[in-house]
Motif scaffolding. Structure first.
Motif, PDB file in Angstrom:
ATOM      1  N   PHE A  29       0.829  -1.203   0.000  1.00 35.66           N
ATOM      2  CA  PHE A  29       0.000   0.000   0.000  1.00 35.66           C
ATOM      3  C   PHE A  29       0.868   1.259   0.000  1.00 35.66           C
ATOM      4  O   PHE A  29       0.596   2.213  -0.739  1.00 35.66           O
ATOM      5  CB  PHE A  29      -0.946   0.006   1.201  1.00 35.66           C
ATOM      6  CG  PHE A  29      -1.689   1.299   1.353  1.00 35.66           C
ATOM      7  CD1 PHE A  29      -2.745   1.610   0.505  1.00 35.66           C
ATOM      8  CD2 PHE A  29      -1.323   2.212   2.326  1.00 35.66           C
ATOM      9  CE1 PHE A  29      -3.429   2.817   0.635  1.00 35.66           C
ATOM     10  CE2 PHE A  29      -2.010   3.415   2.456  1.00 35.66           C
ATOM     11  CZ  PHE A  29      -3.056   3.717   1.611  1.00 35.66           C
ATOM     12  N   LEU A  30       1.909   1.278   0.817  1.00 36.90           N
ATOM     13  CA  LEU A  30       2.776   2.453   0.871  1.00 36.90           C
ATOM     14  C   LEU A  30       3.468   2.687  -0.468  1.00 36.90           C
ATOM     15  O   LEU A  30       3.584   3.829  -0.928  1.00 36.90           O
ATOM     16  CB  LEU A  30       3.808   2.309   1.986  1.00 36.90           C
ATOM     17  CG  LEU A  30       3.264   2.417   3.410  1.00 36.90           C
ATOM     18  CD1 LEU A  30       4.376   2.194   4.420  1.00 36.90           C
ATOM     19  CD2 LEU A  30       2.599   3.767   3.641  1.00 36.90           C
ATOM     20  N   LYS A  31       3.914   1.600  -1.127  1.00 35.09           N
ATOM     21  CA  LYS A  31       4.548   1.738  -2.443  1.00 35.09           C
ATOM     22  C   LYS A  31       3.544   2.276  -3.469  1.00 35.09           C
ATOM     23  O   LYS A  31       3.873   3.137  -4.279  1.00 35.09           O
ATOM     24  CB  LYS A  31       5.106   0.389  -2.899  1.00 35.09           C
ATOM     25  CG  LYS A  31       6.345  -0.033  -2.146  1.00 35.09           C
ATOM     26  CD  LYS A  31       6.831  -1.398  -2.608  1.00 35.09           C
ATOM     27  CE  LYS A  31       8.004  -1.862  -1.774  1.00 35.09           C
ATOM     28  NZ  LYS A  31       8.440  -3.214  -2.158  1.00 35.09           N
ATOM     29  N   LEU A  32       2.335   1.758  -3.412  1.00 32.05           N
ATOM     30  CA  LEU A  32       1.296   2.221  -4.325  1.00 32.05           C
ATOM     31  C   LEU A  32       0.964   3.688  -4.070  1.00 32.05           C
ATOM     32  O   LEU A  32       0.791   4.474  -5.012  1.00 32.05           O
ATOM     33  CB  LEU A  32       0.046   1.357  -4.161  1.00 32.05           C
ATOM     34  CG  LEU A  32      -1.146   1.695  -5.055  1.00 32.05           C
ATOM     35  CD1 LEU A  32      -0.794   1.475  -6.516  1.00 32.05           C
ATOM     36  CD2 LEU A  32      -2.333   0.830  -4.669  1.00 32.05           C
ATOM     37  N   LEU A  33       0.909   4.071  -2.804  1.00 32.08           N
ATOM     38  CA  LEU A  33       0.618   5.459  -2.446  1.00 32.08           C
ATOM     39  C   LEU A  33       1.694   6.392  -2.988  1.00 32.08           C
ATOM     40  O   LEU A  33       1.386   7.441  -3.569  1.00 32.08           O
ATOM     41  CB  LEU A  33       0.510   5.588  -0.926  1.00 32.08           C
ATOM     42  CG  LEU A  33       0.202   6.957  -0.358  1.00 32.08           C
ATOM     43  CD1 LEU A  33      -1.209   7.391  -0.757  1.00 32.08           C
ATOM     44  CD2 LEU A  33       0.334   6.939   1.161  1.00 32.08           C
ATOM     45  N   LEU A  34       2.969   6.006  -2.838  1.00 24.16           N
ATOM     46  CA  LEU A  34       4.057   6.840  -3.353  1.00 24.16           C
ATOM     47  C   LEU A  34       4.015   6.927  -4.874  1.00 24.16           C
ATOM     48  O   LEU A  34       4.213   8.007  -5.449  1.00 24.16           O
ATOM     49  CB  LEU A  34       5.407   6.294  -2.884  1.00 24.16           C
ATOM     50  CG  LEU A  34       5.737   6.530  -1.414  1.00 24.16           C
ATOM     51  CD1 LEU A  34       7.016   5.803  -1.024  1.00 24.16           C
ATOM     52  CD2 LEU A  34       5.864   8.019  -1.130  1.00 24.16           C
ATOM     53  N   ALA A  35       3.762   5.794  -5.530  1.00 24.48           N
ATOM     54  CA  ALA A  35       3.674   5.807  -6.992  1.00 24.48           C
ATOM     55  C   ALA A  35       2.519   6.682  -7.452  1.00 24.48           C
ATOM     56  O   ALA A  35       2.638   7.426  -8.442  1.00 24.48           O
ATOM     57  CB  ALA A  35       3.505   4.384  -7.513  1.00 24.48           C
ATOM     58  N   GLN A  36       1.412   6.620  -6.740  1.00 20.12           N
ATOM     59  CA  GLN A  36       0.248   7.430  -7.086  1.00 20.12           C
ATOM     60  C   GLN A  36       0.566   8.918  -6.930  1.00 20.12           C
ATOM     61  O   GLN A  36       0.195   9.731  -7.776  1.00 20.12           O
ATOM     62  CB  GLN A  36      -0.931   7.037  -6.205  1.00 20.12           C
ATOM     63  CG  GLN A  36      -2.228   7.717  -6.558  1.00 20.12           C
ATOM     64  CD  GLN A  36      -3.379   7.249  -5.664  1.00 20.12           C
ATOM     65  OE1 GLN A  36      -3.160   6.648  -4.613  1.00 20.12           O
ATOM     66  NE2 GLN A  36      -4.591   7.529  -6.090  1.00 20.12           N
ATOM     67  N   MET A  37       1.273   9.267  -5.861  1.00 20.95           N
ATOM     68  CA  MET A  37       1.611  10.672  -5.636  1.00 20.95           C
ATOM     69  C   MET A  37       2.602  11.178  -6.693  1.00 20.95           C
ATOM     70  O   MET A  37       2.507  12.321  -7.147  1.00 20.95           O
ATOM     71  CB  MET A  37       2.172  10.861  -4.233  1.00 20.95           C
ATOM     72  CG  MET A  37       1.123  10.658  -3.146  1.00 20.95           C
ATOM     73  SD  MET A  37       1.800  10.755  -1.490  1.00 20.95           S
ATOM     74  CE  MET A  37       2.133  12.504  -1.371  1.00 20.95           C
ATOM     75  N   LYS A  38       3.560  10.319  -7.102  1.00 25.16           N
ATOM     76  CA  LYS A  38       4.537  10.722  -8.113  1.00 25.16           C
ATOM     77  C   LYS A  38       3.897  10.918  -9.479  1.00 25.16           C
ATOM     78  O   LYS A  38       4.315  11.778 -10.249  1.00 25.16           O
ATOM     79  CB  LYS A  38       5.639   9.654  -8.232  1.00 25.16           C
ATOM     80  CG  LYS A  38       6.613   9.638  -7.099  1.00 25.16           C
ATOM     81  CD  LYS A  38       7.652   8.542  -7.328  1.00 25.16           C
ATOM     82  CE  LYS A  38       8.602   8.413  -6.173  1.00 25.16           C
ATOM     83  NZ  LYS A  38       9.564   7.314  -6.355  1.00 25.16           N
ATOM     84  N   ASN A  39       2.905  10.109  -9.783  1.00 18.59           N
ATOM     85  CA  ASN A  39       2.324  10.104 -11.128  1.00 18.59           C
ATOM     86  C   ASN A  39       0.951  10.760 -11.217  1.00 18.59           C
ATOM     87  O   ASN A  39       0.253  10.590 -12.217  1.00 18.59           O
ATOM     88  CB  ASN A  39       2.234   8.659 -11.639  1.00 18.59           C
ATOM     89  CG  ASN A  39       3.585   8.003 -11.730  1.00 18.59           C
ATOM     90  OD1 ASN A  39       4.529   8.587 -12.232  1.00 18.59           O
ATOM     91  ND2 ASN A  39       3.699   6.792 -11.208  1.00 18.59           N
ATOM     92  N   GLN A  40       0.550  11.505 -10.211  1.00 13.73           N
ATOM     93  CA  GLN A  40      -0.775  12.114 -10.254  1.00 13.73           C
ATOM     94  C   GLN A  40      -0.820  13.282 -11.245  1.00 13.73           C
ATOM     95  O   GLN A  40       0.184  13.910 -11.538  1.00 13.73           O
ATOM     96  CB  GLN A  40      -1.209  12.560  -8.867  1.00 13.73           C
ATOM     97  CG  GLN A  40      -0.437  13.715  -8.275  1.00 13.73           C
ATOM     98  CD  GLN A  40      -0.958  14.093  -6.906  1.00 13.73           C
ATOM     99  OE1 GLN A  40      -2.140  13.961  -6.635  1.00 13.73           O
ATOM    100  NE2 GLN A  40      -0.066  14.549  -6.035  1.00 13.73           N
ATOM    101  N   ASP A  41      -1.984  13.536 -11.726  1.00 13.87           N
ATOM    102  CA  ASP A  41      -2.231  14.637 -12.657  1.00 13.87           C
ATOM    103  C   ASP A  41      -2.197  15.948 -11.867  1.00 13.87           C
ATOM    104  O   ASP A  41      -2.995  16.131 -10.944  1.00 13.87           O
ATOM    105  CB  ASP A  41      -3.585  14.435 -13.329  1.00 13.87           C
ATOM    106  CG  ASP A  41      -3.905  15.513 -14.348  1.00 13.87           C
ATOM    107  OD1 ASP A  41      -3.042  16.394 -14.589  1.00 13.87           O
ATOM    108  OD2 ASP A  41      -5.016  15.473 -14.904  1.00 13.87           O
ATOM    109  N   PRO A  42      -1.295  16.862 -12.200  1.00 11.74           N
ATOM    110  CA  PRO A  42      -1.195  18.117 -11.442  1.00 11.74           C
ATOM    111  C   PRO A  42      -2.472  18.957 -11.494  1.00 11.74           C
ATOM    112  O   PRO A  42      -2.736  19.736 -10.584  1.00 11.74           O
ATOM    113  CB  PRO A  42      -0.036  18.866 -12.083  1.00 11.74           C
ATOM    114  CG  PRO A  42       0.628  17.916 -13.001  1.00 11.74           C
ATOM    115  CD  PRO A  42      -0.291  16.775 -13.243  1.00 11.74           C
TER     116      PRO A  42
END
Length: 132
Positions: A29-42
């Motif tokens: 979950f933490l890895k997914l959360l970080l990946a989601q934050m890095k790749n989110q639409d600004p």
């Protein structure tokens, strides 16, 4: 004559497996959360309150697994205490009517075994009667 309720297995190995699984899920979950934050639409960022709520839920699951592990340890300790109290007592199992004086009690992850001085042994999880 006293009747002792059945003694079950501790189940600590299944609790440890559940704890390892929960840790894996929490780390994933933490890895997914970080990946989601890095790749989110600004232009449409992820709602932070939802992420925090999910993190809190995973934290609660991790604490539940730890609590289950502690309860399993407590049950194992109680089984050891109960087994030690049986040594030297005359007992009868409630299934095969095997009776004798308890020489030793073995408690493992697969269950409990009572060894009598006459060489017989049985699983006390079906219940035993203490005679005198």
């Amino acid at each position: 004559m006293t009747t002792v309720p059945p003694v079950g297995s501790s189940g600590s190995s299944s609790t440890s497996a559940a704890q390892a699984s929960a840790n894996l899920d929490y780390n994933s979950f933490l890895k997914l959360l970080l990946a989601q934050m890095k790749n989110q639409d600004p232009t449409a960022p992820v709602d932070q309150t939802q992420m925090l709520a999910q993190l809190a839920q995973f934290s609660a699951v991790g604490q539940s697994v730890q609590l289950n592990d502690k309860v399993a340890q407590l049950i194992s300790n109680q089984q050891a205490t109960t087994g030690a109290a049986l040594i030297g007592k005359n007992v009868t199992d409630m299934v095969g009517n095997i009776s004798g004086t308890v020489k030793s009690v073995s408690i493992t992850t697969t269950g409990t075994s009572v060894l009598l001085t006459n060489g017989y042994s049985f699983d006390p999880s079906t219940g035993i009667t203490i005679n005198g």
